[in-house]
Design a protein around this motif. Structure first.
Motif, mmCIF file in Angstrom:
data_model
loop_
_atom_site.group_PDB
_atom_site.id
_atom_site.type_symbol
_atom_site.label_atom_id
_atom_site.label_comp_id
_atom_site.label_asym_id
_atom_site.label_seq_id
_atom_site.Cartn_x
_atom_site.Cartn_y
_atom_site.Cartn_z
ATOM 1 N N LEU A 1 20.126 84.817 -65.891
ATOM 2 C CA LEU A 1 19.526 86.340 -65.457
ATOM 3 C C LEU A 1 18.468 86.674 -66.532
ATOM 4 N N GLU B 1 15.928 92.674 -68.246
ATOM 5 C CA GLU B 1 17.328 92.232 -67.814
ATOM 6 C C GLU B 1 17.932 93.499 -67.453
ATOM 7 N N VAL B 2 17.785 94.590 -67.845
ATOM 8 C CA VAL B 2 18.420 96.094 -67.528
ATOM 9 C C VAL B 2 17.751 96.281 -66.211
ATOM 10 N N TYR C 1 20.014 94.215 -63.640
ATOM 11 C CA TYR C 1 21.512 94.520 -63.807
ATOM 12 C C TYR C 1 21.515 95.740 -62.992
ATOM 13 N N ARG C 2 20.699 96.696 -62.898
ATOM 14 C CA ARG C 2 20.797 98.318 -62.303
ATOM 15 C C ARG C 2 20.607 97.739 -61.013
ATOM 16 N N LEU D 1 21.021 95.040 -59.137
ATOM 17 C CA LEU D 1 22.227 94.328 -58.692
ATOM 18 C C LEU D 1 23.593 95.276 -58.196
ATOM 19 N N ARG D 2 23.422 96.347 -58.908
ATOM 20 C CA ARG D 2 24.348 97.286 -58.656
ATOM 21 C C ARG D 2 24.072 98.281 -57.198
#
Length: 65
Positions: A25, A36-37, A40-41, A43-44
């Motif tokens: 990632l 990266e944050v 991740y956000r 992907l939610r």
């Protein structure tokens, strides 16, 4: 009636390509030029997560021939 899924942005489409082509990632975030944050956000988020699952599936099927 279900509302249509929102379209992905150009950055999100670039991130999807990076997620299926990079080994981590972290490297995908670097390749997509997002944090990266942010990955991740995204992907939610249902629309992005669905597109990611579809992209992974297509990549897997292509690898199998």
């Amino acid at each position: 009636m279900k509302a249509p899924e929102p379209e992905l942005t150009q950055k999100q489409r670039r991130a999807l390509a990076a997620l299926v082509s990079e080994p981590t990632l972290t490297r995908a975030a670097q390749a997509a030029r997002v944090s990266e944050v942010t990955l991740y956000r995204w992907l939610r988020q249902p629309a992005f997560a669905s597109a990611h699952s579809q992209a992974v599936g297509e990549t897997f099927r292509a690898a199998l021939g």
